[in-house]
Design a protein around this motif. Sequence first.
Motif, PDB file in Angstrom:
ATOM      1  N   ARG A 277       0.856  -1.186   0.000  1.00  0.00           N
ATOM      2  CA  ARG A 277       0.000   0.000   0.000  1.00  0.00           C
ATOM      3  C   ARG A 277       0.887   1.230   0.000  1.00  0.00           C
ATOM      4  O   ARG A 277       1.694   1.432   0.895  1.00  0.00           O
ATOM      5  N   HIS A 278       0.802   2.051  -1.047  1.00  0.00           N
ATOM      6  CA  HIS A 278       1.669   3.220  -1.155  1.00  0.00           C
ATOM      7  C   HIS A 278       1.473   4.156   0.027  1.00  0.00           C
ATOM      8  O   HIS A 278       0.356   4.392   0.464  1.00  0.00           O
ATOM      9  N   LEU A 279       2.590   4.665   0.546  1.00  0.00           N
ATOM     10  CA  LEU A 279       2.529   5.606   1.663  1.00  0.00           C
ATOM     11  C   LEU A 279       2.149   6.977   1.108  1.00  0.00           C
ATOM     12  O   LEU A 279       2.994   7.745   0.653  1.00  0.00           O
ATOM     13  N   SER A 280       0.862   7.274   1.138  1.00  0.00           N
ATOM     14  CA  SER A 280       0.355   8.524   0.575  1.00  0.00           C
ATOM     15  C   SER A 280       0.761   9.706   1.430  1.00  0.00           C
ATOM     16  O   SER A 280       1.192   9.562   2.574  1.00  0.00           O
ATOM     17  N   ALA A 281       0.595  10.908   0.866  1.00  0.00           N
ATOM     18  CA  ALA A 281       0.883  12.127   1.619  1.00  0.00           C
ATOM     19  C   ALA A 281      -0.009  12.207   2.856  1.00  0.00           C
ATOM     20  O   ALA A 281       0.417  12.705   3.902  1.00  0.00           O
ATOM     21  N   ARG A 282      -1.253  11.707   2.762  1.00  0.00           N
ATOM     22  CA  ARG A 282      -2.161  11.728   3.908  1.00  0.00           C
ATOM     23  C   ARG A 282      -1.605  10.894   5.055  1.00  0.00           C
ATOM     24  O   ARG A 282      -1.602  11.319   6.209  1.00  0.00           O
ATOM     25  N   VAL A 283      -1.140   9.681   4.729  1.00  0.00           N
ATOM     26  CA  VAL A 283      -0.578   8.821   5.764  1.00  0.00           C
ATOM     27  C   VAL A 283       0.699   9.431   6.332  1.00  0.00           C
ATOM     28  O   VAL A 283       0.932   9.415   7.542  1.00  0.00           O
ATOM     29  N   ARG A 284       1.503  10.014   5.464  1.00  0.00           N
ATOM     30  CA  ARG A 284       2.778  10.569   5.906  1.00  0.00           C
ATOM     31  C   ARG A 284       2.583  11.708   6.904  1.00  0.00           C
ATOM     32  O   ARG A 284       3.231  11.760   7.948  1.00  0.00           O
ATOM     33  N   VAL A 285       1.662  12.629   6.597  1.00  0.00           N
ATOM     34  CA  VAL A 285       1.479  13.764   7.513  1.00  0.00           C
ATOM     35  C   VAL A 285       0.801  13.317   8.800  1.00  0.00           C
ATOM     36  O   VAL A 285       1.078  13.865   9.877  1.00  0.00           O
ATOM     37  N   PHE A 286      -0.092  12.304   8.703  1.00  0.00           N
ATOM     38  CA  PHE A 286      -0.713  11.793   9.922  1.00  0.00           C
ATOM     39  C   PHE A 286       0.336  11.120  10.803  1.00  0.00           C
ATOM     40  O   PHE A 286       0.339  11.289  12.029  1.00  0.00           O
ATOM     41  N   ALA A 287       1.248  10.366  10.174  1.00  0.00           N
ATOM     42  CA  ALA A 287       2.306   9.700  10.942  1.00  0.00           C
ATOM     43  C   ALA A 287       3.190  10.725  11.643  1.00  0.00           C
ATOM     44  O   ALA A 287       3.554  10.553  12.813  1.00  0.00           O
ATOM     45  N   ASP A 288       3.544  11.792  10.945  1.00  0.00           N
ATOM     46  CA  ASP A 288       4.378  12.833  11.556  1.00  0.00           C
ATOM     47  C   ASP A 288       3.648  13.500  12.718  1.00  0.00           C
ATOM     48  O   ASP A 288       4.229  13.758  13.776  1.00  0.00           O
ATOM     49  N   TRP A 289       2.361  13.788  12.513  1.00  0.00           N
ATOM     50  CA  TRP A 289       1.582  14.455  13.555  1.00  0.00           C
ATOM     51  C   TRP A 289       1.427  13.559  14.783  1.00  0.00           C
ATOM     52  O   TRP A 289       1.606  14.010  15.917  1.00  0.00           O
ATOM     53  N   ILE A 290       1.117  12.286  14.566  1.00  0.00           N
ATOM     54  CA  ILE A 290       0.894  11.386  15.697  1.00  0.00           C
ATOM     55  C   ILE A 290       2.194  11.138  16.444  1.00  0.00           C
ATOM     56  O   ILE A 290       2.219  11.002  17.673  1.00  0.00           O
ATOM     57  N   ALA A 291       3.330  11.085  15.720  1.00  0.00           N
ATOM     58  CA  ALA A 291       4.622  10.905  16.384  1.00  0.00           C
ATOM     59  C   ALA A 291       4.941  12.101  17.281  1.00  0.00           C
ATOM     60  O   ALA A 291       5.442  11.932  18.400  1.00  0.00           O
ATOM     61  N   GLU A 292       4.645  13.316  16.802  1.00  0.00           N
ATOM     62  CA  GLU A 292       4.869  14.512  17.622  1.00  0.00           C
ATOM     63  C   GLU A 292       3.953  14.518  18.843  1.00  0.00           C
ATOM     64  O   GLU A 292       4.364  14.894  19.948  1.00  0.00           O
TER      65      GLU A 292
END
Length: 327
Positions: A277-292
């Motif tokens: 499953r391609h890591l979309s921009a939506r998943v990427r920004v959610f991952a960054d936000w949740i990590a913070e």
Amino acid sequence: MDRIQAMEVFTRVVDANSFTRAADSLAMPRATVTTVIQNLEALLGVRLLHRTTRRLSLTPEGAAYYEHCIKIVAEISEVDASFQAGKRKPSGALRVHMPSALGRKLVIPALQGFHQLYPDITLDLGLSDRQVDPVEEGIDCMIRVGPLEDSSMVARRIGTLRRITCASPGYLERYGEPHGIDDLAAHLAVNFRTRHGARPWPWVFVIDGKSVEVRMNGILTVNDSDAYLTSAIEGFGLIQPPLVMAEPHLRDGSLRAVLPDCNPKPKPISLVYPHNRHLSARVRVFADWIAELFDATSALGGTDERRGSASAPDARDAHTDRSPVAA
């Protein structure tokens, strides 16, 4: 016929192993999904899928076509994302699943901040402690607690779950306070398992840097994080909840911490998604936000370790043990 859309529909049907589940994840009528696959097979002149009333399976031609499709769809998404990144923020639907306790206690109270940053992303948030198959259910990414073992998943470490041993004051008055793990033989625990029939999760302490498993007796087993806390507050036994869940009850006195020198083994928290499953921009920004968000939460702990792990977001791990947050 939109060939790219047909490829996306085909890969989603294969991933979900179901026309119905694929249709749900794509927000399309099932009949439309069926028609797209039929038209694609007619165009290619080959059968891609064997269909029966009970299951789907790929033909040899379908398997070869699938491998090409996932590469093409991923490359198109990557190209689109590279041009869109500088022009507009990510948009569209994002399906996320996470343990109920983390969602209710930590993520949902902070979601307005995510919405303000990314107002064009619509979240479909699933909260439960049950076992979830992201491919079959069309989930874009999940938060998982515990070690990962499934090579079909890609993982990004986003936190460490610190836990605490505690009980109600009433329970401690009846049974006394344990001062070491040897005292636990005379105590009761509220046990936790993800589903009926499954083995309750064991208690594991870290003593002198080594993991020590302790078998606990109990008269009550639950499979829900809120029920786990409530059972302890009502005096049914000791529990080992995440600190982020227990903090309010420790402050108001309904739970009291014990065994301060014998810490429960912490568990890693990861954001995972299927490797195909391609890591979309939506998943990427959610991952960054949740990590913070997790990094700023002191009850999760392990700050330095988290930052080190998250620097390699695509380190491949495996099928998780699907540990619930409560366990």
